[in-house]
Design an enzyme around this catalytic site. Structure first.
Site, PDB file in Angstrom:
ATOM      1  N   THR A 136       0.946  -1.282   0.019  1.00 61.88           N
ATOM      2  CA  THR A 136      -0.022   0.143   0.016  1.00 61.88           C
ATOM      3  C   THR A 136       0.900   1.179  -0.050  1.00 61.88           C
ATOM      4  O   THR A 136       1.905   1.253   0.727  1.00 61.88           O
ATOM      5  CB  THR A 136      -0.708   0.009   1.364  1.00 61.88           C
ATOM      6  OG1 THR A 136      -1.663  -0.932   1.258  1.00 61.88           O
ATOM      7  CG2 THR A 136      -1.478   1.343   1.398  1.00 61.88           C
TER       8      THR A 136
ATOM      9  N   ARG B 122     -13.215  -8.364  -0.482  1.00 63.10           N
ATOM     10  CA  ARG B 122     -12.049  -8.494   0.535  1.00 63.10           C
ATOM     11  C   ARG B 122     -11.717  -7.118   0.954  1.00 63.10           C
ATOM     12  O   ARG B 122     -11.282  -6.465  -0.206  1.00 63.10           O
ATOM     13  CB  ARG B 122     -10.925  -9.556   0.239  1.00 63.10           C
ATOM     14  CG  ARG B 122     -10.005  -9.629   1.311  1.00 63.10           C
ATOM     15  CD  ARG B 122      -8.568  -8.595   1.115  1.00 63.10           C
ATOM     16  NE  ARG B 122      -7.770  -8.625   2.094  1.00 63.10           N
ATOM     17  CZ  ARG B 122      -6.871  -7.897   2.135  1.00 63.10           C
ATOM     18  NH1 ARG B 122      -6.544  -6.795   1.486  1.00 63.10           N
ATOM     19  NH2 ARG B 122      -5.669  -8.065   3.029  1.00 63.10           N
ATOM     20  N   VAL B 123     -11.660  -6.572   2.136  1.00 63.38           N
ATOM     21  CA  VAL B 123     -11.239  -5.228   2.433  1.00 63.38           C
ATOM     22  C   VAL B 123      -9.977  -5.526   3.345  1.00 63.38           C
ATOM     23  O   VAL B 123     -10.122  -6.330   4.332  1.00 63.38           O
ATOM     24  CB  VAL B 123     -12.195  -4.393   2.883  1.00 63.38           C
ATOM     25  CG1 VAL B 123     -11.790  -3.136   3.368  1.00 63.38           C
ATOM     26  CG2 VAL B 123     -13.534  -4.347   2.215  1.00 63.38           C
ATOM     27  N   GLY B 124      -8.857  -4.955   3.251  1.00 62.61           N
ATOM     28  CA  GLY B 124      -7.663  -4.857   4.117  1.00 62.61           C
ATOM     29  C   GLY B 124      -7.691  -3.740   5.135  1.00 62.61           C
ATOM     30  O   GLY B 124      -9.014  -3.059   5.601  1.00 62.61           O
ATOM     31  N   ASP B 125      -6.696  -3.347   5.653  1.00 62.88           N
ATOM     32  CA  ASP B 125      -6.535  -2.372   6.656  1.00 62.88           C
ATOM     33  C   ASP B 125      -6.655  -0.944   6.052  1.00 62.88           C
ATOM     34  O   ASP B 125      -6.870   0.212   6.771  1.00 62.88           O
ATOM     35  CB  ASP B 125      -5.284  -2.564   7.468  1.00 62.88           C
ATOM     36  CG  ASP B 125      -4.029  -2.217   6.570  1.00 62.88           C
ATOM     37  OD1 ASP B 125      -3.811  -3.159   5.703  1.00 62.88           O
ATOM     38  OD2 ASP B 125      -3.305  -1.573   6.808  1.00 62.88           O
TER      39      ASP B 125
ATOM     40  N   THR C 122       1.471  -0.699   5.918  1.00 62.44           N
ATOM     41  CA  THR C 122       1.434  -1.425   4.909  1.00 62.44           C
ATOM     42  C   THR C 122       1.863  -3.029   5.367  1.00 62.44           C
ATOM     43  O   THR C 122       2.619  -3.171   6.349  1.00 62.44           O
ATOM     44  CB  THR C 122       2.433  -1.178   3.608  1.00 62.44           C
ATOM     45  OG1 THR C 122       2.308  -2.168   2.609  1.00 62.44           O
ATOM     46  CG2 THR C 122       3.500  -0.939   4.080  1.00 62.44           C
TER      47      THR C 122
ATOM     48  N   LEU D 106       0.167  -7.195   5.744  1.00 63.59           N
ATOM     49  CA  LEU D 106      -0.930  -7.817   5.744  1.00 63.59           C
ATOM     50  C   LEU D 106      -2.050  -7.570   6.501  1.00 63.59           C
ATOM     51  O   LEU D 106      -2.098  -7.390   7.832  1.00 63.59           O
ATOM     52  CB  LEU D 106      -0.422  -9.349   6.136  1.00 63.59           C
ATOM     53  CG  LEU D 106      -1.653 -10.319   6.370  1.00 63.59           C
ATOM     54  CD1 LEU D 106      -2.005 -10.753   4.676  1.00 63.59           C
ATOM     55  CD2 LEU D 106      -1.411 -11.678   6.777  1.00 63.59           C
TER      56      LEU D 106
END
Ligand code: ASP
Length: 317
Positions: free
Chosen positions: A151, A179-182, A202, A204
């Site tokens: 990211t 799917r959504v990440g942080d 940035t 996982l």
């Protein structure tokens, strides 16, 4: 009066360099940050952000982005947005909304279209080919599909002492649709308070969001801790905690800057980042986890930069 910008990965360097010049000349932190991130979104060879980013398992590019104003705590965010040239600009626009400031999926895309943001196909031929090759590899070697993500996250400080933070990402390569990440999540992917400082992450996302690591770093900086000490304590502390409780910790890296333009970085893998302040010219650095929960930081040398350039532009057939 001081200014500065810090951002994740080598890909952020051009934006950090040009936009810190703008900050020096009085540009606001918000514009500087959005323009810096747009540069990454627009460059097709940065394969984890914006145009040319990693598609999901259906070869559709779903992007996440967020923007936070450290004066007002206003936040705008999008998740799973498609076919929009600059998700960070959409997130910034949403930060001005009192309601509906975090939009997902079709709703986020619809908002961007209706608001007149530049919309286009964002999956490049190269990204499609990389997706096909990765699919073959996964099937042939029975690999986990989830390898590849990065990211761009940035924190900026302007001459008026305003601070902002922002992120933009295509998330995890081959992710499930939806799917959504942080990256668009406040406290996990980013956090900023102009009276303290800001941080962004940035790595996982599934693990980053377990510890609200950006918020934690800002909180510690708020106790008077130097950004480097805060980053070290939060990143290594949480990485160790995950190892202990779950037996493993995903890769993650955070950068931060306080209201005085002092900065810090900590990471549990090799990690590149870019920073520039009133006192330090724009530079690309490499960071590594070191002994006793500390971080080793060195300037990226020409050999590393050349290898990086060759890697991102390597022909695909
Ligand atoms: N944090 C991003 C995500 O999980 C990916 C990355 O920064 O590497 O979506």
């Amino acid at each position: 009066m001081t200014y500065g910008m810090i951002a994740t990965w080598r890909m952020a360097y051009d934006g950090v360099a040009s936009m810190t010049e703008a900050l020096k000349n009085g540009e606001g932190a918000g514009t500087a940050l959005v323009e810096a991130i747009k540069k990454v979104e627009d460059y097709p060879f940065y394969k984890s952000v914006g145009y040319g980013g990693f598609p999901n398992e259906e070869c559709i590019l779903e992007m996440d982005a967020a923007y936070m104003d450290g004066d007002t705590f206003d936040i705008g965010a999008v998740a799973g947005i498609q076919d929009v040239k600059n998700p960070i600009a959409v997130a910034e626009a949403l930060s001005h909304e009192r309601f509906n400031s975090f939009l997902v999926g079709a709703g986020a895309t619809k908002f961007a279209k209706q608001a007149g943001f530049d919309c286009r196909n964002m999956v490049t031929a190269r990204a499609k080919r990389l997706w096909e090759l990765r699919l073959e590899e996964i099937q042939k070697h029975n690999l986990s599909p989830y390898d590849g993500h990065d990211t761009v996250g940035a924190v900026a400080l302007d001459l008026n002492k305003k601070m902002v933070a922002g992120t933009s990402s295509s998330g995890l390569f081959m992710k499930k649709s939806g799917r959504v990440g942080d990256s668009p999540l406040s406290g996990s992917g980013f956090y900023v308070d102009s009276e303290i400082g800001g941080a962004t992450a940035t790595g996982l996302g599934e693990d980053l969001m377990k510890g609200c690591l950006s918020y934690e770093i800002v909180r510690l900086m708020g106790t008077g801790m130097h950004p480097q000490a805060a980053a070290d304590q939060v990143v290594y502390g949480f990485s160790d905690l995950l190892e202990k409780r779950k037996g493993k910790a995903g890769a993650f890296s955070l950068v931060c800057m306080n209201k005085n333009g002092e900065w810090g970085v900590a990471t549990n893998v090799e990690f590149s980042f870019a920073v520039a302040t009133e006192k330090e010219a724009a530079e690309i650095y490499l960071a590594y986890p070191a002994e006793n929960k500390t971080t080793r930081i060195e300037v990226a040398d020409k050999a590393w930069l050349d290898a990086y350039e060759a890697r991102i532009k390597k022909p695909v057939d």
